[in-house]
Design a protein around this motif. Sequence first.
Motif: not given
Length: 297
Positions: A33, A36, A224, A232, A266
């Motif tokens: 992810a 992404l 994000s 992450c 994703w």
Amino acid sequence: MAVHATAATLPAPAADRWITPVEIGVLGAIWGASFLFMRVAATEFGPAALVELRLALGAIVLLPFLWRARASFPLRLWPKLALIGAINSAVPFLLFAWAAERAPAGVGAICNAMTVLFTALVGALFFGERIGLARSVTLAIGFAGVVVLASGRIAGADIGPAVMAGASAALLYGIGINLVRRHLTGLPATAVAPATLLCAAILVLPFGIAQWPERMPSMHAWTSVVLLGVLCTGIAFVMYYRLIARVGAARASTVTYLVPLFGVAWAWWLLDEAPTLRMAIAAALILGSVALSQRKT
């Protein structure tokens, strides 16, 4: 993603055996992810500001581990940590963020899998490690996958520069991992990670300030960035080091095979970036070569 160090293997209780595959899967999904999130945020923040926030948030999450082991980090060690932070975090993060502006998220995720191959290559070229003929062939197969990927076009656009940026980032990860193995051995892995991330954040800070976006990024982009830094980068490293402590670095590293798959999935699901045949061929070559290179000879 790059790894920073290894730890001793502890035998896993029978009751916990089913947890390991689940955690490896979750970690693969999280790191997949990350590409992404970079794809979503890079266009609004730009690479430097995005990476600065990612590094700072990741370092903050891991800072308690560094504080607990602070006695192991004398001042004379910090220049070395800064150099490794630049090679293993700052520059590759910038390259991946730059690539995310120009190519689908799956492209960066596929390039990231080259880290394993570059680690072996750098070890052979500069640190006297032997790789043998069989592993040399697997390296060639993996690099062929990069060539296949770089020669493609998506939506009429040339993705070659983005692929080269991603491959360069993987090369830097390979260099960084070798440096960590040889110069930071014996230090707690969970403390090395925030130390190098903190150094990298300081190095990138002037560029992040200079290139801070003139317009306020959207809430979508901010979300994000926060997930990229906290989840992450910070939390994912904690999960990874727990895996290493429980099942060993070799088994924990199997997450490498899942990151490109989740990265492509994703992007396809949430961004409608459908994988191309060329991406599938490149991924098969790269992941196949990684799998072969991990076999005991």
